[in-house]
Design an enzyme around this catalytic site. Structure first.
Site, PDB file in Angstrom:
ATOM      1  CD  GLU A   1      -5.594  -8.052   0.125  1.00  0.00           C
ATOM      2  OE1 GLU A   1      -5.127  -6.846  -0.308  1.00  0.00           O
ATOM      3  OE2 GLU A   1      -5.625  -8.071   1.540  1.00  0.00           O
TER       4      GLU A   1
ATOM      5  CE  LYS B   1      -6.896  -2.055  -0.847  1.00  0.00           C
ATOM      6  NZ  LYS B   1      -5.625  -2.985  -0.079  1.00  0.00           N
TER       7      LYS B   1
ATOM      8  CB  CYS C   1      -6.807  -4.913   2.587  1.00  0.00           C
ATOM      9  SG  CYS C   1      -5.598  -4.642   3.879  1.00  0.00           S
TER      10      CYS C   1
END
Length: 566
Positions: free
Chosen positions: A322, A385, A438
């Site tokens: 990330e 995301k 994440c």
């Protein structure tokens, strides 16, 4: 309370203790005031010892019996409101101890930019646990409504906790970090049950089994409950052993992965002047990893020094973590050119990076994304995301909270925008993958929904746990990612900036890993996916059935015993 040795507290009856467990239970039940509060907090903190990286499940066999006895000792109050408060207090204190001991490391994120965020450390270390503990408090309130004087009361306790853990997974965007079921899954063999009943079902069974030693102090129905607990442990371990033994690790022919862990300090990522150096470091670590996987062969005459055969024999997927690209790639043509030079024929780069999209009304939206870049240096696909981190990537109630100086950890005005859909990315010549950025990876029911129509070949979890330094946080995040992968029967390819990066097969067995704080690459073959698991097909339906059956049976026993007593 006639049926339990050492529980004759009403009407001035003396506590009759027979054996160590009965004496201990009686003492715990009779505690009052500060000593009761301290023990309840300590019991919750003790349970946290079963979390990674300590991984000591025996601690939960101490914590949950103490919780049962503390609930046994909650006497009648003059009003229903006071009774509910007393019941809630036990669960809340237990939860507060559990979450403080398990999540204290969140405070380290505030120290990355201490000048701006150190003031929020008390909220991270104490405020969030205080909020999460409400779920445990509500669980004990619910359990105490059907609390009897037989050993079967722990069935109601288990069902109540499982229900509230399920709610914790989605209420207010959800935060199912360190769900109780995690305590029962410290190894791949003990993770396999999650493929059948999911994380909430595992929590239900875990609370029941962990609380079972408490019934050693009971007279009524002690043996059936203990027998059931032992059978569940045997089934849990036995199924894990069978599943691992019956399914050796299989690999996808001709596909390799190179997971890059450049180990860049989080504080450096706030320095715009360091962006180019960060980019160069990512490339340098990647190219060093490539050199290690090039086979050395003798030249055609069989004499002289070995030469390197650089012809691609497999397709290699290079995975960066990330925010590995510390800038918007489309705004840096020189970076695009450097990537085109780095990515060799037969290689594809999967990298975490910000992505910008202009709005029709003016301005732009910024997304936390995963980019797929081919060996021509072209971005061939991307995913944004979807499940953002509150206060980390966006600020809830921004207009109100900004007045008080509260901001995102990312320090980006307006924060990130959420993606609109989560779906797999198709790759040329390789299985498709589902990108999870994440903590998106800790929501297995959301992952299962995303993969229902188009099942991917593996999961890519790009993450940056550098916020949390050398604390338990990265270990806990890894365990939750592994459980999600096992629940769905998918291999996990995890790239973490500072660690822990890992490649696992669909049963949670590690193919290779890089330790927290290490620098390097994982060079491994890509594991093949397993058949769809019951959880991937049915999601939480097995859990709902198990939950309903547990509640019905527990309440039925409570009603029967209540009538017999009357």
């Amino acid at each position: 309370m006639r049926g339990r040795v050492g529980t004759a507290i009403s009407h001035g009856d003396r506590v009759v203790a027979r054996g160590f467990v009965e004496r201990l239970a009686g003492r715990v039940m009779l505690l009052e005031g500060a000593r009761r509060i301290v023990l309840t907090l300590a019991a919750g903190a003790c349970a946290a010892l079963a979390l990674p990286p300590v991984d000591f499940p025996a601690a939960a066999f101490v914590a949950f019996p103490l919780l049962v006895w503390l609930l046994d000792g909650v006497g009648a109050r003059p009003t229903l409101t006071r009774t509910l408060i007393a019941d809630f207090a036990v669960g809340w204190l237990f939860g507060f101890g559990y979450f403080v001991a398990g999540l204290w490391w969140l405070g380290s994120a505030m120290l990355v930019n201490a000048a701006a965020f150190a003031v929020f450390i008390p909220f991270a270390v104490l405020g969030l646990p205080a909020i999460l503990a409400i779920y445990f408090g509500l669980a004990t309130v619910l359990a105490r409504r059907f609390w009897g004087d037989t050993a079967f009361r722990i069935l109601i306790l288990a069902a109540s906790f499982a229900l509230l853990e399920y709610l914790r997974s989605f209420v207010l965007t959800g935060f199912p970090w360190n769900e109780i079921g995690v305590l029962a899954a410290p190894t791949p063999m003990l993770m396999q049950s999650v493929s059948l009943i999911g994380p909430h079902g595992l929590s239900l069974l875990a609370v029941f089994v962990f609380a079972a030693p408490a019934v050693l102090a009971d007279r009524r129905h002690r043996m059936p409950v203990l027998t059931l607990a032992v059978l569940l442990v045997i089934a849990h371990v036995g199924y894990g052993y069978y599943r691992l033994a019956a399914h050796p690790t299989m690999f996808v022919d001709g596909i390799a992965v190179s997971v890059v862990q450049a180990n860049i300090a989080q504080s450096d990522k706030f320095d715009e002047a360091a962006a180019q150096a960060i980019f160069a470091r990512q490339i340098a670590v990647t190219e060093k990893g490539r050199e290690s996987r090039r086979p050395a062969v003798e030249n055609e005459r069989g004499a002289g020094a070995a030469i390197l055969d650089t012809r691609p024999r497999t397709k290699t997927l290079i995975v960066w973590p990330e925010s590995s690209l510390p800038f918007v790639l489309t705004e840096r043509p020189e970076a695009v050119a450097r990537l085109a030079e780095m990515i060799q024929p037969g290689e594809t780069l999967i990298a975490g990076a910000p992505r910008v999209e202009p709005m029709a009304s003016g301005g732009e939206r910024v997304y936390n994304s995963v980019l797929v870049i081919d060996d021509n240096g072209e971005i061939v696909d991307a995913r944004d995301k979807v499940h953002l981190v509150p206060f980390g990537e966006y600020l809830p109630f921004e207009r109100y909270l900004a007045r008080y100086g509260i901001m995102n950890l990312t320090e980006m005005p307006g924060g990130f925008s959420a993606g609109t859909e989560r779906r797999p990315i198709a790759l040329d010549g390789a299985p498709s993958f589902l990108p999870l950025i994440c903590y998106e990876v800790i929501f297995p029911s959301e992952i299962a929904a995303s993969a229902a129509a188009d099942r991917p070949g593996f999961i890519v979890n790009d993450t940056n746990d550098g916020w949390f330094g050398m604390t338990p946080g990265p270990y806990q995040h890894l365990r939750l990612a592994e459980l999600s992968a096992v629940a769905l029967g998918l291999p996990l390819v995890r790239a973490a900036n500072t660690g822990i990066s890992v490649v696992t097969d669909p049963y949670g067995r590690e193919i290779d890993a890089l330790a927290l704080g290490a620098t390097g690459t994982i060079e491994a073959r890509l594991p093949a996916a397993a058949e769809p698991t019951p959880y991937s097909r049915l999601r939480n339906l097995p859990f709902f059935g198990l939950l309903a059956a547990t509640f019905v049976f527990g309440v039925s026993v409570w009603l029967y015993v209540s009538r017999q007593t009357d």
